[in-house]
Design a protein around this motif. Sequence first.
Motif, PDB file in Angstrom:
ATOM      1  N   LEU A 169       0.804  -1.207   0.151  1.00  0.00           N
ATOM      2  CA  LEU A 169       0.061   0.019   0.004  1.00  0.00           C
ATOM      3  C   LEU A 169       0.841   1.213  -0.067  1.00  0.00           C
ATOM      4  N   ALA A 170       1.964   1.146   0.852  1.00  0.00           N
ATOM      5  CA  ALA A 170       2.914   2.268   0.820  1.00  0.00           C
ATOM      6  C   ALA A 170       3.389   2.688  -0.330  1.00  0.00           C
ATOM      7  N   LEU A 171       4.055   1.465  -1.032  1.00  0.00           N
ATOM      8  CA  LEU A 171       4.848   1.716  -2.433  1.00  0.00           C
ATOM      9  C   LEU A 171       3.643   2.302  -3.593  1.00  0.00           C
ATOM     10  N   ALA A 172       2.408   1.788  -3.276  1.00  0.00           N
ATOM     11  CA  ALA A 172       1.389   2.308  -4.471  1.00  0.00           C
ATOM     12  C   ALA A 172       0.803   3.583  -4.119  1.00  0.00           C
ATOM     13  N   GLY A 173       1.204   4.234  -2.867  1.00  0.00           N
ATOM     14  CA  GLY A 173       0.720   5.498  -2.628  1.00  0.00           C
ATOM     15  C   GLY A 173      -0.786   5.782  -2.546  1.00  0.00           C
ATOM     16  N   LEU A 174      -1.410   4.384  -2.319  1.00  0.00           N
ATOM     17  CA  LEU A 174      -3.023   4.397  -2.365  1.00  0.00           C
ATOM     18  C   LEU A 174      -3.566   4.172  -0.917  1.00  0.00           C
ATOM     19  N   THR A 175      -4.730   4.281  -0.815  1.00  0.00           N
ATOM     20  CA  THR A 175      -5.607   3.967   0.213  1.00  0.00           C
ATOM     21  C   THR A 175      -6.707   3.246  -0.380  1.00  0.00           C
ATOM     22  N   VAL A 176      -7.099   2.076   0.266  1.00  0.00           N
ATOM     23  CA  VAL A 176      -8.119   1.256  -0.506  1.00  0.00           C
ATOM     24  C   VAL A 176      -9.279   1.851  -0.645  1.00  0.00           C
ATOM     25  N   PRO A 203       4.750  11.603   5.462  1.00  0.00           N
ATOM     26  CA  PRO A 203       4.088  12.288   4.343  1.00  0.00           C
ATOM     27  C   PRO A 203       2.614  11.739   3.934  1.00  0.00           C
ATOM     28  N   VAL A 204       1.918  12.790   3.487  1.00  0.00           N
ATOM     29  CA  VAL A 204       0.550  12.530   3.384  1.00  0.00           C
ATOM     30  C   VAL A 204       0.338  11.566   2.028  1.00  0.00           C
ATOM     31  N   LEU A 205      -0.491  10.703   2.031  1.00  0.00           N
ATOM     32  CA  LEU A 205      -0.986   9.807   1.215  1.00  0.00           C
ATOM     33  C   LEU A 205      -1.671  10.567  -0.149  1.00  0.00           C
ATOM     34  N   PRO A 206      -1.086  10.675  -1.234  1.00  0.00           N
ATOM     35  CA  PRO A 206      -1.661  11.436  -2.498  1.00  0.00           C
ATOM     36  C   PRO A 206      -3.149  11.251  -2.620  1.00  0.00           C
ATOM     37  N   ALA A 207      -3.628   9.879  -2.579  1.00  0.00           N
ATOM     38  CA  ALA A 207      -4.911   9.694  -3.058  1.00  0.00           C
ATOM     39  C   ALA A 207      -5.805  10.138  -1.745  1.00  0.00           C
ATOM     40  N   SER A 208      -5.469  10.140  -0.631  1.00  0.00           N
ATOM     41  CA  SER A 208      -6.080  10.417   0.467  1.00  0.00           C
ATOM     42  C   SER A 208      -6.393  11.988   0.610  1.00  0.00           C
ATOM     43  N   LEU A 209      -5.122  12.533   0.150  1.00  0.00           N
ATOM     44  CA  LEU A 209      -5.302  14.245  -0.039  1.00  0.00           C
ATOM     45  C   LEU A 209      -6.276  14.698  -1.118  1.00  0.00           C
ATOM     46  N   ASN A 210      -6.236  13.893  -2.094  1.00  0.00           N
ATOM     47  CA  ASN A 210      -7.439  14.108  -3.154  1.00  0.00           C
ATOM     48  C   ASN A 210      -8.769  14.084  -2.471  1.00  0.00           C
ATOM     49  N   LEU A 211      -9.138  12.685  -1.905  1.00  0.00           N
ATOM     50  CA  LEU A 211     -10.283  12.742  -1.161  1.00  0.00           C
ATOM     51  C   LEU A 211     -10.716  13.843   0.002  1.00  0.00           C
ATOM     52  N   TYR A 212      -9.750  14.059   0.734  1.00  0.00           N
ATOM     53  CA  TYR A 212      -9.976  14.999   1.597  1.00  0.00           C
ATOM     54  C   TYR A 212     -10.326  16.526   0.938  1.00  0.00           C
ATOM     55  N   SER A 213      -9.544  16.855  -0.068  1.00  0.00           N
ATOM     56  CA  SER A 213      -9.843  18.194  -0.738  1.00  0.00           C
ATOM     57  C   SER A 213     -10.925  18.170  -1.278  1.00  0.00           C
ATOM     58  N   GLN A 214     -11.539  16.964  -1.766  1.00  0.00           N
ATOM     59  CA  GLN A 214     -12.717  16.986  -2.693  1.00  0.00           C
ATOM     60  C   GLN A 214     -13.899  17.136  -1.571  1.00  0.00           C
ATOM     61  N   LEU A 215     -13.764  16.536  -0.305  1.00  0.00           N
ATOM     62  CA  LEU A 215     -14.680  16.476   0.911  1.00  0.00           C
ATOM     63  C   LEU A 215     -14.907  17.935   1.219  1.00  0.00           C
ATOM     64  N   GLU A 216     -13.765  18.567   1.244  1.00  0.00           N
ATOM     65  CA  GLU A 216     -13.565  19.964   1.727  1.00  0.00           C
ATOM     66  C   GLU A 216     -14.470  20.963   0.808  1.00  0.00           C
ATOM     67  N   GLU A 275     -10.212   4.993  -1.279  1.00  0.00           N
ATOM     68  CA  GLU A 275     -10.070   6.326  -1.859  1.00  0.00           C
ATOM     69  C   GLU A 275     -11.241   6.112  -3.152  1.00  0.00           C
ATOM     70  N   LYS A 276     -10.962   5.444  -4.043  1.00  0.00           N
ATOM     71  CA  LYS A 276     -11.845   5.331  -5.163  1.00  0.00           C
ATOM     72  C   LYS A 276     -13.363   5.162  -4.824  1.00  0.00           C
ATOM     73  N   PRO A 277     -13.553   4.285  -4.180  1.00  0.00           N
ATOM     74  CA  PRO A 277     -15.087   4.299  -3.954  1.00  0.00           C
ATOM     75  C   PRO A 277     -15.623   5.345  -3.093  1.00  0.00           C
ATOM     76  N   SER A 278     -14.881   6.001  -2.324  1.00  0.00           N
ATOM     77  CA  SER A 278     -15.364   6.912  -1.372  1.00  0.00           C
ATOM     78  C   SER A 278     -15.372   8.217  -2.225  1.00  0.00           C
ATOM     79  N   CYS A 279     -14.527   8.324  -3.357  1.00  0.00           N
ATOM     80  CA  CYS A 279     -14.813   9.652  -4.134  1.00  0.00           C
ATOM     81  C   CYS A 279     -16.093   9.411  -5.230  1.00  0.00           C
ATOM     82  N   VAL A 280     -16.298   8.057  -5.487  1.00  0.00           N
ATOM     83  CA  VAL A 280     -17.498   8.074  -6.357  1.00  0.00           C
ATOM     84  C   VAL A 280     -18.662   8.235  -5.645  1.00  0.00           C
TER      85      VAL A 280
END
Length: 104
Positions: free
Chosen positions: A14-21, A83-96, A23-28
């Motif tokens: 997960l850390a290597l991928a820089g993803l959180t599991v 460091p922040v996880l980029p996918a999570s920052l994307n979700l956080y920013s979208q929610l904000e 993130e994508k379903p949450s953004c949808v």
Amino acid sequence: MAEWSNVGIEAVFLALAGLTVQEKPSCVFVKGVTIGPDGKDTWVFNIDETLLSNFPYYQAYGFRSETFDEASFDGWAELAEAPVLPASLNLYSQLERLGFKIFC
């Protein structure tokens, strides 16, 4: 809580991928939510390995090759340099942007 002595390989991938599991379903999901006028729309994040990555710590301690040292990890966490996880920052920013109240 079960005791463990080595870092799980799943955390490494997960850390290597820089993803959180989640993130994508949450953004949808969040794109379909209508924010109410009462200001009670909230989102709660777990910080550790959801918003922030512990990858630098695990990398420094050989991933699964060294015994986990809780005191060492706690000291690293107190430095507040994860460091922040980029996918999570994307979700956080979208929610904000959508007007959610966010709790971490």
